[in-house]
Design a protein around this motif. Structure first.
Motif, short mmCIF file in Angstrom:
data_model
loop_
_atom_site.label_atom_id
_atom_site.label_comp_id
_atom_site.label_asym_id
_atom_site.label_seq_id
_atom_site.Cartn_x
_atom_site.Cartn_y
_atom_site.Cartn_z
N PHE A 68 3.09 -12.86 -49.33
CA PHE A 68 4.40 -13.25 -48.81
C PHE A 68 4.36 -14.73 -48.45
N HIS A 69 5.53 -15.31 -48.22
CA HIS A 69 5.63 -16.71 -47.78
C HIS A 69 5.72 -16.72 -46.26
N VAL A 70 4.71 -17.26 -45.63
CA VAL A 70 4.59 -17.17 -44.18
C VAL A 70 5.60 -18.09 -43.49
N GLY A 71 6.11 -17.61 -42.35
CA GLY A 71 7.05 -18.41 -41.57
C GLY A 71 8.47 -18.40 -42.09
N LYS A 72 8.75 -17.55 -43.06
CA LYS A 72 10.08 -17.51 -43.69
C LYS A 72 10.87 -16.26 -43.31
N GLY A 73 10.34 -15.44 -42.38
CA GLY A 73 11.06 -14.24 -41.97
C GLY A 73 11.00 -13.12 -42.98
N GLN A 74 10.04 -13.16 -43.88
CA GLN A 74 9.93 -12.11 -44.90
C GLN A 74 9.13 -10.91 -44.41
N VAL A 75 8.43 -11.07 -43.28
CA VAL A 75 7.59 -10.01 -42.74
C VAL A 75 7.87 -9.89 -41.23
N LEU A 76 7.11 -9.03 -40.56
CA LEU A 76 7.24 -8.92 -39.12
C LEU A 76 7.01 -10.26 -38.45
N ARG A 77 7.72 -10.47 -37.34
CA ARG A 77 7.58 -11.72 -36.58
C ARG A 77 6.13 -11.93 -36.15
N ALA A 78 5.45 -10.85 -35.77
CA ALA A 78 4.04 -10.95 -35.34
C ALA A 78 3.17 -11.50 -36.45
N TRP A 79 3.43 -11.09 -37.69
CA TRP A 79 2.65 -11.58 -38.82
C TRP A 79 2.88 -13.06 -39.05
N ASP A 80 4.13 -13.49 -39.01
CA ASP A 80 4.42 -14.91 -39.21
C ASP A 80 3.69 -15.77 -38.19
N ILE A 81 3.62 -15.29 -36.94
CA ILE A 81 2.94 -16.05 -35.89
C ILE A 81 1.44 -16.02 -36.09
N ALA A 82 0.89 -14.84 -36.30
CA ALA A 82 -0.57 -14.67 -36.35
C ALA A 82 -1.20 -15.34 -37.56
N VAL A 83 -0.59 -15.19 -38.73
CA VAL A 83 -1.20 -15.72 -39.95
C VAL A 83 -1.30 -17.24 -39.90
N LEU A 84 -0.33 -17.89 -39.25
CA LEU A 84 -0.39 -19.35 -39.13
C LEU A 84 -1.58 -19.81 -38.28
N SER A 85 -2.16 -18.89 -37.50
CA SER A 85 -3.31 -19.23 -36.66
C SER A 85 -4.65 -18.92 -37.32
N MET A 86 -4.63 -18.33 -38.52
CA MET A 86 -5.85 -17.84 -39.15
C MET A 86 -6.43 -18.86 -40.13
N GLN A 87 -7.71 -18.66 -40.44
CA GLN A 87 -8.38 -19.44 -41.47
C GLN A 87 -8.72 -18.53 -42.65
N ARG A 88 -8.93 -19.16 -43.79
CA ARG A 88 -9.25 -18.40 -45.00
C ARG A 88 -10.51 -17.55 -44.77
N GLY A 89 -10.40 -16.25 -45.09
CA GLY A 89 -11.52 -15.34 -44.93
C GLY A 89 -11.60 -14.67 -43.57
N GLU A 90 -10.77 -15.09 -42.64
CA GLU A 90 -10.79 -14.51 -41.29
C GLU A 90 -10.29 -13.07 -41.29
N VAL A 91 -10.92 -12.24 -40.46
CA VAL A 91 -10.45 -10.88 -40.19
C VAL A 91 -10.17 -10.78 -38.70
N CYS A 92 -8.98 -10.30 -38.34
CA CYS A 92 -8.63 -10.18 -36.93
C CYS A 92 -7.84 -8.90 -36.68
N THR A 93 -7.80 -8.51 -35.42
CA THR A 93 -6.99 -7.37 -35.00
C THR A 93 -5.89 -7.88 -34.09
N LEU A 94 -4.66 -7.41 -34.30
CA LEU A 94 -3.50 -7.85 -33.54
C LEU A 94 -2.90 -6.69 -32.75
N LEU A 95 -2.59 -6.93 -31.49
CA LEU A 95 -1.76 -6.01 -30.72
C LEU A 95 -0.38 -6.64 -30.63
#
Length: 472
Positions: A98-125
């Motif tokens: 998806f295109h991040v930050g464009k409202g195509q997914v959950l708001r939580a995803w748009d916020i969290a993915v912008l904070s990640m680095q390539r290859g990172e694995v994280c858990t979100l509440l």
């Protein structure tokens, strides 16, 4: 698929699979889940309301992070805080894009993915207001439910703005509002141009969209303006076609065929009138100015810039009808001239299909237009459509028997057709010769086999008759 509004299939995976362990340590209620995540993770929301808490399970590769508008590829597993799974990309054996930050997914995803680095694995509440809201999702997510996602950021890349990949945008700061500059808009920007690590241009400048060339600004910056919003700051990665081309830019000490990068901040803009906002007189008056500008660019060899101008005229006038014969003729003259000029530009740019298309538009309105027939013949000749090109040049002579250029092109077409036929003849002759040789080889093989069996029979005869002859 619960997490998105749109989806794309993606196939390339750049990192090894990370084990999904969302089940372990999952609490049974939102309050204890929040306490656990807050103790282990970080709040990645802008206003720090604990709406999205991230716990990094595997660090990514140091370096760049996604920017707004980037196309990202992820794997995910979604669960309720009770541990019940409701969605998983790995079970479908395909990552999600998806295109991040464009409202195509959950708001939580748009916020969290912008904070990640390539290859990172994280858990979100994720609180309900950052996930599925008060309504939830029928049969999957209860109303007003917090959810847990495990995300793996596999790869990301900038937003491609052109079909040929020549302009790629990455948004550093999102703009405001819902309007964008259009061709003819006056824009005020701050720009910084780099070639490699060298800064070659840094200034505040105003220009007319479609005429950035006049301010020594490359085509790629000009063409990206209609995607930007006021206040946006973005990086534009330009291939030579959209930069300074095969000529380079001596004043900036840029050689030929160099990739360049511009950082652009759109400070303000004033939109040009759209077609529906102008009356016919305005369109005709403006067409004269734009045609003159297009001709200026054509003579300077700036064919892409000329194309922009001629296409504007067509967009204004192609569905207009004049109130009288004179006005209607004026409209048609502008349309015919613009299509003819576009055909000539596309011939220079070696985009022969578009040249043919524009000639066809003219011929629909004027079937005996000499220039359109000739230019279509040129384009077809360059596409190796020799018979079609020949027919066009012959029709030119029917319209104007004194056209010496068309006669010369007819000779070229006839020569090409003859050459093509000779080549085909030779190809088929070689093909038939190979078939004949193969058939002869197969025939000899069959004869040898038959002879082998015949020899076996003769030998058998000798063995059966020799005793009798000995007896004699």
């Amino acid at each position: 698929m619960l997490v998105c509004l749109y989806r794309w299939q993606c196939y390339t995976i750049g990192f090894p699979r990370a084990e999904m362990t969302t089940d372990q340590d999952l609490p049974m209620d939102h309050q204890s889940a929040t306490a656990l995540f807050a103790a282990k993770g970080i709040d990645v929301t802008t206003n720090k309301d604990q709406g999205v808490i991230k716990v990094i399970k595997r660090a990514g590769v140091d370096g760049d992070r996604p920017m707004i508008g980037d196309k990202v590829m992820v794997h995910y597993t979604g669960k309720l805080v009770t541990g019940k799974k409701f969605d998983c990309s790995r079970e479908r054996k395909e990552p999600f894009c998806f295109h991040v930050g464009k409202g195509q997914v959950l708001r939580a995803w748009d916020i969290a993915v912008l904070s990640m680095q390539r290859g990172e694995v994280c858990t979100l509440l994720c609180k309900p207001e950052y996930a599925y809201g008060a309504a939830g999702n029928p049969d999957k997510i209860p109303p007003s439910s917090s959810v847990v996602f495990e995300l793996e950021l596999i790869k990301f890349e900038g937003e491609v703005l052109t079909g040929d990949g020549g302009i790629v945008r990455r948004i550093k700061v999102k703009g405001e509002g819902y309007t964008n500059p259009n061709d003819g808009s006056i824009v005020n920007v701050h720009l910084e141009g780099r070639c490699g690590d060298r800064l070659f241009d840094c200034r505040d400048v105003s220009f007319i969209v479609g005429q950035a060339e006049d301010k020594s600004i490359p085509l790629g910056v000009d063409r990206a303006m209609d995607k930007m919003q006021k206040g946006e700051c973005c990086l534009l990665y330009l291939k030579p076609k959209y930069g300074f081309g095969s000529e380079g830019k001596p004043e900036y000490k840029i050689g030929p065929d160099k990739d360049i990068v511009y950082e652009i901040t759109l400070k303000d803009f004033q939109r040009a009138k759209d077609s529906w906002e102008m009356d016919l007189k305005e369109k005709l008056d403006l067409s004269a100015e734009v045609k003159s500008k297009g001709n200026q660019y054509f003579k300077a060899g700036r064919y892409y810039q000329a194309v922009i101008q001629y296409q504007r005229i067509i967009s204004w006038l192609e569905i207009e009808y004049g109130t009288g014969d004179m006005q209607q003729k004026k409209i048609q003259d502008y349309i015919l001239t613009s299509h003819l000029n576009l055909a000539l530009c596309f011939l220079r740019l070696k985009e022969f299909t578009q040249a043919v298309d524009n000639c066809n538009k003219v011929i629909e309105l004027d079937e005996n237009n000499e220039k359109a027939l000739y230019r279509r013949g040129e384009a077809r000749l360059r596409r190796n459509e020799f018979s079609l090109a020949l027919a066009d040049f012959q029709q030119v002579l029917q319209v104007n028997s004194a056209n010496r250029a068309a006669r010369a092109q007819i000779s070229i077409c006839q020569s090409k057709i003859k050459e093509h036929h000779e080549k085909d003849k030779k190809t088929y002759a070689n093909m038939f010769q190979k078939f004949a040789e193969r058939d002869a080889k197969v025939s000899r093989l069959h004869n040898n086999i038959n002879c082998m069996y015949l020899n076996d029979d003769v030998s058998l005869c000798h063995w059966t008759t020799r005793p009798n002859s000995l007896a004699v």
